[in-house]
Design an enzyme around this catalytic site. Structure first.
Site, mmCIF file in Angstrom:
data_model
loop_
_atom_site.group_PDB
_atom_site.id
_atom_site.type_symbol
_atom_site.label_atom_id
_atom_site.label_comp_id
_atom_site.label_asym_id
_atom_site.label_seq_id
_atom_site.Cartn_x
_atom_site.Cartn_y
_atom_site.Cartn_z
ATOM 1 N N HIS A 120 0.867 -1.180 0.000
ATOM 2 C CA HIS A 120 0.000 0.000 0.000
ATOM 3 C C HIS A 120 0.908 1.235 0.000
ATOM 4 O O HIS A 120 2.004 1.202 0.557
ATOM 5 C CB HIS A 120 -0.836 -0.055 1.280
ATOM 6 N N ASP A 197 3.443 -4.298 7.987
ATOM 7 C CA ASP A 197 2.155 -3.608 7.904
ATOM 8 C C ASP A 197 1.050 -4.660 8.015
ATOM 9 O O ASP A 197 0.816 -5.432 7.083
ATOM 10 C CB ASP A 197 2.087 -2.868 6.552
ATOM 11 N N GLN A 200 -4.169 -5.349 6.926
ATOM 12 C CA GLN A 200 -5.134 -6.304 6.353
ATOM 13 C C GLN A 200 -5.055 -7.672 7.021
ATOM 14 O O GLN A 200 -5.750 -8.599 6.612
ATOM 15 C CB GLN A 200 -4.910 -6.456 4.848
ATOM 16 N N LYS A 223 -10.236 -1.270 10.382
ATOM 17 C CA LYS A 223 -10.314 -2.484 9.559
ATOM 18 C C LYS A 223 -10.528 -3.724 10.428
ATOM 19 O O LYS A 223 -10.534 -4.848 9.937
ATOM 20 C CB LYS A 223 -9.037 -2.633 8.731
ATOM 21 N N CYS A 361 -4.642 2.266 -3.757
ATOM 22 C CA CYS A 361 -3.429 2.807 -3.104
ATOM 23 C C CYS A 361 -2.254 1.859 -3.271
ATOM 24 O O CYS A 361 -1.439 1.681 -2.355
ATOM 25 C CB CYS A 361 -3.663 3.091 -1.620
HETATM 26 N N1 PMP Z 1 -1.653 -0.597 4.619
HETATM 27 C C1 PMP Z 1 -2.581 -1.420 4.140
HETATM 28 C C2 PMP Z 1 -2.178 -2.814 3.748
HETATM 29 C C3 PMP Z 1 -3.891 -0.990 4.016
HETATM 30 O O1 PMP Z 1 -4.822 -1.811 3.525
HETATM 31 C C4 PMP Z 1 -4.233 0.331 4.408
HETATM 32 C C5 PMP Z 1 -5.653 0.853 4.268
HETATM 33 N N2 PMP Z 1 -6.215 0.637 3.014
HETATM 34 C C6 PMP Z 1 -3.228 1.139 4.910
HETATM 35 C C7 PMP Z 1 -1.953 0.655 5.013
HETATM 36 C C8 PMP Z 1 -3.519 2.540 5.362
HETATM 37 O O2 PMP Z 1 -4.358 2.505 6.477
HETATM 38 P P1 PMP Z 1 -5.032 3.836 7.029
HETATM 39 O O3 PMP Z 1 -5.659 4.511 5.855
HETATM 40 O O4 PMP Z 1 -6.032 3.335 8.015
HETATM 41 O O5 PMP Z 1 -3.942 4.641 7.652
#
Ligand code: PMP
Length: 403
Positions: A120, A197, A200, A223, A361
């Site tokens: 991401h 990270d 997910q 999430k 993203c």
């Molecule tokens: N890393 C991953 C793997 C994600 O799926 C997301 C959210 N789509 C993020 C980072 C960013 O998370 P947040 O927008 O809650 O800061």
């Protein structure tokens, strides 16, 4: 386990859209919230609303007790050794920025930062910025043809002795799972600082930071059935303590005078300003919700549903699936032959089906897959077979309309 009871705990799922029952397949973007999370936040605002750690009155004492109790719950949830290793942030993005910024003085010109090609943007851009500040170099770890992280290529990159290795636990686009314990162990052998990270992963699997062995593990509350605006940064005490704070101000100090400031100890040192108190309390309720679920049946049901979703899409025909494996978690990425992902998403929405479309993203991953975007259907504990069947029925009509 009675899935309908579980589902009925999520008030948002009871609604319909234009006469169609809501079929929410966008849990990877943000999960729906169970009533107990909503109630916990309402209760705080109604009865306990006060700033934490500060005042000598009962409301503040109650707010502080509830706030700090969530740190203990998180410590247990991910098997952290010490409660000071849990830092409240506003989300995964902020957590990674705190780490990447905090490492600035530890990184030298020409040192290497390895990142996951499927990451991401939140786990790419802060490292690029860190590289810009320090003269370090960012290199992506390639993927194999079936969209898994290429372990042979990773091993080859490790011979360059990277200073930092930043991995995704689960891809937010594909749902592929990285063997993070194995990858972190290899990275540690060459002395790299490691960040995983888990945005997910946290809602779909057991996360044990001791077993993973990483220095930092980050995730978002929203999430994992909790509210938005709250995230977690776990760090092993020593590397966490070495981070230069990204934010400075109230709460994170021990003493301040015009001749200088002494920072507080962990965890306060990295929690400047008034924290998102209601959100922390809501996250605590989400952890209680997760802990109360019969874990094995829920996980097995979710996994069976994901494979059913992959298979049903495949059987539909004219569908390209990306990186679909039976051991993936939570999400399926796909396109309808030759059709724009956005058109598919809009036509699905008209039938009450919520999916996500776009680059998710993860533009570098889209470039690797040679796509300008794709659709993603993602599931959670409340998703049932009827959701998948409704989605497939809707996809059939989209296909008839577009092809
Ligand atoms: N890393 C991953 C793997 C994600 O799926 C997301 C959210 N789509 C993020 C980072 C960013 O998370 P947040 O927008 O809650 O800061």
């Amino acid at each position: 386990m009675d899935l309908s009871t579980l589902r009925s705990q999520f008030p948002a799922l009871a609604q319909s859209n234009d006469g169609y029952p809501l079929c929410y397949l966008d849990t990877a973007a943000t999960s729906q919230k169970p009533q107990q999370v909503i109630d916990a936040m309402n209760h705080y605002y109604q009865f306990d609303n006060a700033n934490v750690h500060r005042a000598a009155h009962q409301l503040s004492a109650r707010a502080t007790t509830q706030y700090e109790a969530v740190r203990d719950k998180l410590c247990q949830l991910i098997c952290a050794e010490r409660r000071e290793e849990i830092i409240f942030t506003h989300g995964t993005t902020e957590s990674i920025n705190i780490v990447a910024n905090g490492l600035t003085s530890q990184l030298r010109q020409g040192e290497l930062i390895l990142i996951d090609s499927a990451a991401h943007h939140a786990n790419i851009v802060p490292w690029q910025e860190l590289a810009q500040r320090t003269g370090a170099i960012v290199k992506p770890i390639p993927l194999t043809g079936d969209c898994r992280l290429d372990i042979t290529a990773f091993d080859a990159l490790l011979t360059e002795r990277p200073a930092i290795v930043a991995l995704s636990h689960v891809s937010n686009v594909l749902g592929t799972v990285n063997p993070v314990a194995e990858l972190v162990a290899r990275a540690k052998q060459v002395g790299a600082i490691t960040l995983v990270d888990g945005a997910q992963a946290i809602a779909h699997m057991d996360v044990d930071v001791q077993a993973i062995g990483c220095d930092f593990y980050v995730f978002s509350g929203h999430k994992m059935y909790g509210p938005t605006g709250i995230g977690v940064l776990y760090g092993r005490f020593d590397p966490l303590d070495k981070l230069t704070p990204l934010m400075t101000g109230g709460e994170m100090i021990k003493t301040v005078s015009f001749s200088g400031t002494v920072f507080n100890q962990l965890p306060n040192r990295l929690e400047a300003g008034t924290p998102p108190i209601a959100e922390v309390i809501g996250l605590g309720a989400a952890i209680d919700f997760l802990n109360a679920l019969p874990k094995t049946p829920v996980r097995e049901a979710e996994q069976a549903l994901l494979v059913y979703l992959q298979d049903s899409l495949q059987d539909l025909g004219d569908i390209a699936l990306y990186g679909a494996h039976s051991d993936n978690l939570g999400a399926v990425a796909f396109n309808l032959a030759g059709e724009h992902h956005q058109d598919v998403g809009i036509l699905l929405d008209q039938q009450g089906i919520a999916v996500r479309c776009g680059h998710h993203c993860a533009m570098p991953l889209m470039q690797i897959l040679q796509l300008n975007g794709c659709c993603r259907a993602s599931i959670g504990v409340y998703t049932d077979k009827a959701d998948i069947d409704n989605f497939i029925t809707a996809m059939k009509s989209v296909k008839e309309l577009l092809l």
